[in-house]
Design an enzyme around this catalytic site. Structure first.
Site, PDB file in Angstrom:
ATOM      1  N   SER A 237      17.644  22.656 -19.624  1.00 57.61           N
ATOM      2  CA  SER A 237      19.186  22.931 -19.856  1.00 57.61           C
ATOM      3  C   SER A 237      19.226  22.153 -21.159  1.00 57.61           C
ATOM      4  CB  SER A 237      19.579  22.078 -18.661  1.00 57.61           C
ATOM      5  OG  SER A 237      21.214  22.078 -18.774  1.00 57.61           O
TER       6      SER A 237
ATOM      7  N   ASP B 285      25.847  24.375 -23.417  1.00 60.00           N
ATOM      8  CA  ASP B 285      24.605  23.753 -23.379  1.00 60.00           C
ATOM      9  C   ASP B 285      23.467  24.624 -23.433  1.00 60.00           C
ATOM     10  OD1 ASP B 285      24.703  24.994 -20.947  1.00 60.00           O
ATOM     11  OD2 ASP B 285      24.148  23.242 -19.739  1.00 60.00           O
TER      12      ASP B 285
ATOM     13  N   ASP C  33      24.733  27.481 -19.123  1.00 60.36           N
ATOM     14  CA  ASP C  33      25.528  27.671 -17.835  1.00 60.36           C
ATOM     15  C   ASP C  33      26.500  26.912 -17.838  1.00 60.36           C
ATOM     16  OD1 ASP C  33      24.140  25.406 -17.508  1.00 60.36           O
ATOM     17  OD2 ASP C  33      23.360  25.641 -15.668  1.00 60.36           O
TER      18      ASP C  33
ATOM     19  N   ASP D 162      20.980  26.144 -21.751  1.00 62.71           N
ATOM     20  CA  ASP D 162      20.761  27.168 -21.049  1.00 62.71           C
ATOM     21  C   ASP D 162      22.244  28.090 -20.912  1.00 62.71           C
ATOM     22  OD1 ASP D 162      21.600  24.995 -19.292  1.00 62.71           O
ATOM     23  OD2 ASP D 162      20.652  25.748 -17.456  1.00 62.71           O
TER      24      ASP D 162
END
Length: 460
Positions: A99, A243, A247, A245
């Site tokens: 992440s 961010d 999501d 990743d």
């Protein structure tokens, strides 16, 4: 030698430094254990742009295939694209990402078929136990027939799915600056936004897991500075920051000012309720703004308050058949997206709402941003329980004040509330305060911080 997974396997995922805490041989054991615990006949695997991600994903695939599971590799993807694949293909999934963490980290987010989460209480503990056992004694014999490994592109299907959940057909032309932070938003945004009447200004779209421009963590204000300046310089209608990743999505208005994730939660909740005939349950965690349940009720919905954390949100979403859920951290969950979180779908809602009227974004969100918030403030303490008890004692006998213990301690007065909750991994107490105006919020904040940090304070 048994692997030390105590710092690697978290409550909701696997995350640590590569290769210090884990590596490809360990990833292979995780793949085998995942298949054994879920009893999966087939799985889907995706990964982000970190240098270590392709190798770790391939090792996990080898472990899964050795247990007889057929593996579908979807390659580079955002975490919500992996959830899409898990839902659309009805397969358990594994996403290799850390992440927003620095480049040396990597991790695995696991889910069962239909993007159902895998956490400590839903299989992750058993997976950890197997990996520890196998790392010490060697893995048990592989399946008689090894599974296949194939590749599949899901990006177009993912984009079509999201576009089918928001009506963006009638939005006016908008200028939008997007900061992908060298993360997976640079991969997904061009396809999802293709064909929309958007003048897209890309920032840091080059996939680079070393994050050469800034950390891919929009929750930290310093990582939004570049985007805020660019929105103003371009005269843009809004800015979006994803961010690592992709999501989570943070929103910047036309003035270069951040829009509270609580305001976005309220805005999207109103739109999802309208899309569902003005009825439905909406989940929010206990440190979202008081405006969130107000807006939900005003639009015919039923608000349900939960603890902080995606596992609690997703569990409540499933149990109550909720249509939407939102958190202060800019995670947004949708029933029609397998109860999974997707910042991209929230971004499309913002674009549709802004593009469906003529005013600026700041004016649009004013109706949802009704109170003064402190943001989350962390305090390092020697004894979390002792400081929580001190705060409880200070407020427990005040007239018109209520206390509850859903997640830490929440204290509510007539015109203010605050939540103080301990970190599960660090010697911290996290404080969030909200009040009718900035002066009241500041007074409450300062009194609580004085109690937490053992200073003399003046009672507001």
């Amino acid at each position: 030698m048994v692997a030390d997974l105590s710092q690697l396997v978290k409550a909701y995922d696997v995350r640590g430094v590569v290769p210090d805490q884990w590596d490809e041989p360990l990833a292979e054991l995780f793949g085998a254990a995942f298949v054994q615990v879920t009893d999966a006949e087939a799985i889907v695997i995706g990964h982000d742009m970190r240098p270590s991600s392709p190798g770790l994903a391939a090792a996990f695939a080898r472990g899964a295939a050795s247990r007889g599971a057929d593996v579908t590799l979807i390659g580079l993807c955002s975490t919500d694209q992996l959830y899409y694949a898990s839902g659309a293909l009805d397969l358990p999934g594994a996403m290799f990402t850390a992440s927003h963490n620095p480049a040396r980290y990597n991790g695995i987010k696991l889910c069962r078929a239909g993007a159902a989460p895998v956490g400590q209480d839903t299989g992750l503990t058993e997976i950890r136990t197997l990996v520890e056992k196998w790392s010490e004694h060697g893995a048990s014999a592989p399946a008689a027939t090894e599974g296949t490994v194939t590749e599949r592109d899901t990006l177009t299907g993912y984009a079509d799915c999201l576009r089918g959940l928001v009506d963006v057909s009638r939005i006016r032309p908008l200028k939008v600056v997007v900061d992908a932070g060298n993360g997976m938003g640079g991969h997904t945004v061009p396809t999802v936004f293709r064909g929309l009447p958007l003048d897209l200004v890309p920032m840091y779209f080059e996939l680079d897991g070393t994050f050469p421009n800034h950390e891919a963590n929009p929750l930290d204000p310093k990582n939004l500075v570049d985007l805020q300046a660019r929105v103003v310089a371009e005269g843009a209608d809004l800015g979006l920051a994803f961010d690592g990743d992709a999501d989570r999505c943070f929103v910047i208005d036309e003035r270069g000012e951040g829009v509270s994730p609580s305001a976005i939660t309220a805005l999207v909740a109103a739109r999802e309720l309208a899309r569902n005939g003005g009825t439905g349950t909406v989940i929010h965690n206990l440190i979202t703004s008081r405006s969130v349940p107000e807006v939900i009720r005003e639009n015919g919905g039923t608000p349900v308050r939960t603890r902080v954390g995606h596992s609690f949100i997703k569990a409540e979403m499933a149990e109550r058949g909720a249509i939407f859920g939102g958190e202060h951290s800019a995670h947004y969950y949708f029933r029609d997206f397998w109860n999974a979180d997707t910042g991209m779908l929230a971004a499309l809602h913002v674009l549709a709402a802004l593009g469906g009227q003529e005013g600026p974004l700041s004016g649009l969100v004013d109706r949802y941003d009704r109170y003064a918030e402190s943001g989350e403030i962390n305090s390092t303490v020697a004894d979390q329980a002792d400081r929580l008890a001190a705060v409880r004692a200070a407020y427990g006998d005040r007239d018109g004040v209520t206390l509850d213990d859903l997640d830490g301690l929440t204290v509510t007065g007539t015109d203010w509330w605050f939540n103080l909750r301990p970190s599960n991994t660090e010697p911290l107490l996290r404080l969030n305060v909200e009040a009718r105006d900035t002066a009241m919020m500041t007074a409450v904040r300062d009194e609580v911080l004085a109690l937490v940090r053992e200073r003399t304070a003046t009672r507001p």
